[in-house]
Motif scaffolding. Structure first.
Motif, PDB file in Angstrom:
ATOM      1  N   ARG A   1      34.011 -66.066   4.128  1.00 21.76           N
ATOM      2  CA  ARG A   1      35.358 -66.267   4.666  1.00 21.76           C
ATOM      3  C   ARG A   1      35.646 -65.167   5.688  1.00 21.76           C
ATOM      4  NH1 ARG A   1      38.223 -69.983   1.657  1.00 21.76           N
ATOM      5  NH2 ARG A   1      40.095 -69.344   2.752  1.00 21.76           N
ATOM      6  N   VAL A   2      35.983 -65.586   6.905  1.00 21.56           N
ATOM      7  CA  VAL A   2      36.242 -64.644   7.992  1.00 21.56           C
ATOM      8  C   VAL A   2      37.452 -65.113   8.784  1.00 21.56           C
ATOM      9  CG1 VAL A   2      33.814 -63.959   8.196  1.00 21.56           C
ATOM     10  CG2 VAL A   2      34.665 -65.901   9.519  1.00 21.56           C
ATOM     11  N   GLY A   3      37.789 -64.376   9.830  1.00 23.85           N
ATOM     12  CA  GLY A   3      38.873 -64.774  10.701  1.00 23.85           C
ATOM     13  C   GLY A   3      38.491 -65.979  11.536  1.00 23.85           C
ATOM     14  N   ALA A   4      39.494 -66.617  12.148  1.00 24.52           N
ATOM     15  CA  ALA A   4      39.254 -67.833  12.931  1.00 24.52           C
ATOM     16  C   ALA A   4      38.349 -67.581  14.131  1.00 24.52           C
ATOM     17  CB  ALA A   4      40.584 -68.425  13.381  1.00 24.52           C
ATOM     18  N   LEU A   5      38.567 -66.473  14.838  1.00 26.48           N
ATOM     19  CA  LEU A   5      37.753 -66.195  16.026  1.00 26.48           C
ATOM     20  C   LEU A   5      36.291 -65.946  15.674  1.00 26.48           C
ATOM     21  CD1 LEU A   5      40.172 -64.008  18.189  1.00 26.48           C
ATOM     22  CD2 LEU A   5      39.460 -66.364  18.604  1.00 26.48           C
ATOM     23  N   PRO A   6      35.988 -65.076  14.710  1.00 25.48           N
ATOM     24  CA  PRO A   6      34.579 -64.901  14.329  1.00 25.48           C
ATOM     25  C   PRO A   6      33.939 -66.189  13.824  1.00 25.48           C
ATOM     26  CG  PRO A   6      35.898 -63.093  13.482  1.00 25.48           C
ATOM     27  CD  PRO A   6      36.856 -64.124  13.990  1.00 25.48           C
ATOM     28  N   ALA A   7      34.712 -67.013  13.105  1.00 22.55           N
ATOM     29  CA  ALA A   7      34.166 -68.274  12.591  1.00 22.55           C
ATOM     30  C   ALA A   7      33.834 -69.222  13.734  1.00 22.55           C
ATOM     31  CB  ALA A   7      35.165 -68.928  11.639  1.00 22.55           C
ATOM     32  N   ALA A   8      34.732 -69.323  14.709  1.00 22.32           N
ATOM     33  CA  ALA A   8      34.470 -70.199  15.854  1.00 22.32           C
ATOM     34  C   ALA A   8      33.206 -69.757  16.571  1.00 22.32           C
ATOM     35  CB  ALA A   8      35.661 -70.184  16.804  1.00 22.32           C
ATOM     36  N   PHE A   9      33.054 -68.463  16.755  1.00 18.09           N
ATOM     37  CA  PHE A   9      31.881 -67.917  17.430  1.00 18.09           C
ATOM     38  C   PHE A   9      30.599 -68.223  16.656  1.00 18.09           C
ATOM     39  CE2 PHE A   9      28.963 -64.221  17.568  1.00 18.09           C
ATOM     40  CZ  PHE A   9      28.462 -64.395  18.859  1.00 18.09           C
ATOM     41  N   ALA A  10      30.542 -67.797  15.409  1.00 20.64           N
ATOM     42  CA  ALA A  10      29.314 -67.918  14.620  1.00 20.64           C
ATOM     43  C   ALA A  10      28.939 -69.373  14.364  1.00 20.64           C
ATOM     44  CB  ALA A  10      29.466 -67.169  13.298  1.00 20.64           C
ATOM     45  N   ASN A  11      29.905 -70.207  14.009  1.00 22.49           N
ATOM     46  CA  ASN A  11      29.593 -71.605  13.724  1.00 22.49           C
ATOM     47  C   ASN A  11      29.137 -72.346  14.970  1.00 22.49           C
ATOM     48  OD1 ASN A  11      30.133 -71.388  10.987  1.00 22.49           O
ATOM     49  ND2 ASN A  11      32.284 -71.959  11.220  1.00 22.49           N
ATOM     50  N   CYS A  12      29.694 -72.001  16.119  1.00 22.50           N
ATOM     51  CA  CYS A  12      29.268 -72.625  17.368  1.00 22.50           C
ATOM     52  C   CYS A  12      27.813 -72.257  17.672  1.00 22.50           C
ATOM     53  CB  CYS A  12      30.174 -72.194  18.512  1.00 22.50           C
ATOM     54  SG  CYS A  12      29.735 -72.946  20.093  1.00 22.50           S
ATOM     55  N   VAL A  13      27.461 -71.004  17.480  1.00 22.05           N
ATOM     56  CA  VAL A  13      26.079 -70.569  17.703  1.00 22.05           C
ATOM     57  C   VAL A  13      25.132 -71.348  16.789  1.00 22.05           C
ATOM     58  CG1 VAL A  13      24.467 -68.629  17.526  1.00 22.05           C
ATOM     59  CG2 VAL A  13      26.746 -68.280  18.497  1.00 22.05           C
ATOM     60  N   ALA A  14      25.536 -71.553  15.549  1.00 19.01           N
ATOM     61  CA  ALA A  14      24.692 -72.274  14.596  1.00 19.01           C
ATOM     62  C   ALA A  14      24.528 -73.742  14.985  1.00 19.01           C
ATOM     63  CB  ALA A  14      25.281 -72.159  13.190  1.00 19.01           C
ATOM     64  N   ILE A  15      25.602 -74.372  15.436  1.00 17.65           N
ATOM     65  CA  ILE A  15      25.523 -75.779  15.833  1.00 17.65           C
ATOM     66  C   ILE A  15      24.511 -75.976  16.951  1.00 17.65           C
ATOM     67  CG2 ILE A  15      26.790 -77.664  16.951  1.00 17.65           C
ATOM     68  CD1 ILE A  15      29.291 -76.710  15.467  1.00 17.65           C
ATOM     69  N   HIS A  16      24.485 -75.034  17.879  1.00 15.85           N
ATOM     70  CA  HIS A  16      23.640 -75.170  19.067  1.00 15.85           C
ATOM     71  C   HIS A  16      22.235 -74.585  18.880  1.00 15.85           C
ATOM     72  CE1 HIS A  16      22.921 -75.905  23.257  1.00 15.85           C
ATOM     73  NE2 HIS A  16      22.785 -74.632  23.566  1.00 15.85           N
ATOM     74  N   ALA A  17      21.983 -73.993  17.738  1.00 14.44           N
ATOM     75  CA  ALA A  17      20.765 -73.191  17.546  1.00 14.44           C
ATOM     76  C   ALA A  17      19.473 -73.981  17.701  1.00 14.44           C
ATOM     77  CB  ALA A  17      20.801 -72.526  16.170  1.00 14.44           C
ATOM     78  N   LEU A  18      19.447 -75.223  17.242  1.00 16.05           N
ATOM     79  CA  LEU A  18      18.225 -76.022  17.278  1.00 16.05           C
ATOM     80  C   LEU A  18      18.165 -76.948  18.485  1.00 16.05           C
ATOM     81  CD1 LEU A  18      17.921 -76.953  13.499  1.00 16.05           C
ATOM     82  CD2 LEU A  18      16.630 -75.227  14.750  1.00 16.05           C
ATOM     83  N   LEU A  19      19.178 -76.895  19.326  1.00 13.44           N
ATOM     84  CA  LEU A  19      19.255 -77.747  20.524  1.00 13.44           C
ATOM     85  C   LEU A  19      19.202 -79.232  20.177  1.00 13.44           C
ATOM     86  CD1 LEU A  19      16.983 -75.774  23.027  1.00 13.44           C
ATOM     87  CD2 LEU A  19      19.465 -75.765  22.875  1.00 13.44           C
ATOM     88  N   HIS A  20      19.745 -79.589  19.033  1.00  6.33           N
ATOM     89  CA  HIS A  20      19.800 -80.983  18.619  1.00  6.33           C
ATOM     90  C   HIS A  20      21.224 -81.539  18.708  1.00  6.33           C
ATOM     91  CE1 HIS A  20      15.910 -80.565  15.973  1.00  6.33           C
ATOM     92  NE2 HIS A  20      15.665 -80.578  17.271  1.00  6.33           N
ATOM     93  N   ASP A  21      22.130 -80.765  19.294  1.00  9.33           N
ATOM     94  CA  ASP A  21      23.515 -81.228  19.369  1.00  9.33           C
ATOM     95  C   ASP A  21      23.670 -82.281  20.470  1.00  9.33           C
ATOM     96  OD1 ASP A  21      22.725 -78.973  20.753  1.00  9.33           O
ATOM     97  OD2 ASP A  21      24.701 -78.120  20.923  1.00  9.33           O
ATOM     98  N   ASP A  22      24.799 -82.970  20.434  1.00 15.78           N
ATOM     99  CA  ASP A  22      25.027 -84.092  21.333  1.00 15.78           C
ATOM    100  C   ASP A  22      25.232 -83.652  22.782  1.00 15.78           C
ATOM    101  OD1 ASP A  22      27.410 -82.843  20.847  1.00 15.78           O
ATOM    102  OD2 ASP A  22      28.530 -84.643  20.368  1.00 15.78           O
ATOM    103  N   THR A  23      25.247 -84.623  23.701  1.00 14.40           N
ATOM    104  CA  THR A  23      25.356 -84.313  25.122  1.00 14.40           C
ATOM    105  C   THR A  23      26.377 -85.207  25.807  1.00 14.40           C
ATOM    106  OG1 THR A  23      23.020 -83.678  25.212  1.00 14.40           O
ATOM    107  CG2 THR A  23      24.084 -84.160  27.304  1.00 14.40           C
ATOM    108  N   LEU A  24      27.197 -84.598  26.668  1.00 15.09           N
ATOM    109  CA  LEU A  24      28.101 -85.323  27.559  1.00 15.09           C
ATOM    110  C   LEU A  24      27.517 -85.209  28.968  1.00 15.09           C
ATOM    111  CD1 LEU A  24      31.734 -84.242  26.539  1.00 15.09           C
ATOM    112  CD2 LEU A  24      30.770 -86.534  26.375  1.00 15.09           C
ATOM    113  N   MET A  25      26.961 -86.282  29.479  1.00 19.16           N
ATOM    114  CA  MET A  25      26.354 -86.213  30.798  1.00 19.16           C
ATOM    115  C   MET A  25      27.398 -86.024  31.900  1.00 19.16           C
ATOM    116  SD  MET A  25      23.274 -86.140  30.055  1.00 19.16           S
ATOM    117  CE  MET A  25      22.747 -85.974  31.762  1.00 19.16           C
ATOM    118  N   ASP A  26      28.656 -86.358  31.633  1.00 21.46           N
ATOM    119  CA  ASP A  26      29.704 -86.167  32.639  1.00 21.46           C
ATOM    120  C   ASP A  26      29.912 -84.696  32.964  1.00 21.46           C
ATOM    121  OD1 ASP A  26      30.173 -88.805  33.064  1.00 21.46           O
ATOM    122  OD2 ASP A  26      31.959 -88.937  31.818  1.00 21.46           O
ATOM    123  N   SER A  27      29.506 -83.818  32.052  1.00 19.80           N
ATOM    124  CA  SER A  27      29.584 -82.382  32.336  1.00 19.80           C
ATOM    125  C   SER A  27      28.280 -81.661  31.987  1.00 19.80           C
ATOM    126  CB  SER A  27      30.757 -81.735  31.580  1.00 19.80           C
ATOM    127  OG  SER A  27      30.604 -81.909  30.176  1.00 19.80           O
TER     128      SER A  27
END
Length: 224
Positions: free
Chosen positions: A33-59
């Motif tokens: 359990r951490v603050g909102a800002l550290p959680a947003a940072f760390a969880n985002c890094v984890a989501i993207h870690a394996l490069l299997h996350d989704d893609t929006l070709m418009d951006s």
């Protein structure tokens, strides 16, 4: 499994070190359990870690990391409902897609050396957070304008084989949440931060005018 990788471990350790104990948000995979800002940072890094996350070709970007991580952190911080959180996620995806000029502006940014995932991710995080916070149109717009100045990330680390590219989108998630909370406090951002003569579209993507796709069929056609 992303949270087991070394860059994610580093992000979690930093998030834990810089957070008050027993914050309102959780780090996925560990349950800390951490603050909102550290959680947003760390969880985002984890989501993207394996490069299997989704893609929006418009951006040319991967929205799940910054949008979902930011939305979850803000929702836990504010005790928002599941419905409000989902609306925030939809808003984040929509903003990230529409700012890319159907891929043209975003790809020009990539050609210039900017990493679309983080330069557009900050807008997705800001939109998701602003929506969950229930901001009125004016402060919501200020949150997005502020996000334009908080955009970050270069492609060079990918060429160099270094590690900071793995953390860029986490910084974008963090910055987007900060932008939304600043707007809620009354921050007044540049109203032309995106389309101005030296705004985001021109600086990051070389665009000289607002793309029609930015607002076409708004509210009836959704990128998600």
């Amino acid at each position: 499994e992303g949270y087991r990788l070394e860059p994610v471990r580093m992000a979690i350790e930093v998030a834990t070190e810089l957070s008050p104990k027993e914050g309102p948000a959780r780090i996925w995979g560990t349950g800390q359990r951490v603050g909102a800002l550290p959680a947003a940072f760390a969880n985002c890094v984890a989501i993207h870690a394996l490069l299997h996350d989704d893609t929006l070709m418009d951006s040319w970007s991967h929205p799940a990391g910054p949008v979902v991580a930011a939305a979850a952190a803000v929702a836990q911080h504010t005790r928002a409902s599941g419905a409000a959180t989902l609306v925030g996620i939809v808003a984040g995806y929509e903003v990230m897609a529409r700012l890319g000029g159907e891929g043209t502006i975003a790809f020009e940014g990539i050609r210039r050396g900017f990493r679309a995932n983080s330069t557009y991710g900050v807008f997705g995080a800001a939109a998701a957070a602003a929506s969950i916070l229930g901001l009125d149109p004016a402060p919501y717009a200020h949150a997005l304008a502020c996000a334009a100045s908080f955009a970050n990330g270069l492609i060079e680390p990918l060429h160099a084989g270094s590690m900071e590219w793995r953390h860029e989108t986490g910084v974008a998630a963090h910055n987007g949440v900060v932008a939304a909370f600043l707007a809620r406090r009354g921050q007044r951002s540049a109203t032309t931060a995106i389309e101005g003569q030296v705004g985001f579209w021109r600086a990051f993507g070389g665009a000289t005018e607002r793309p029609v796709s930015a607002t076409a069929n708004l509210g009836s056609s959704f990128a998600i």
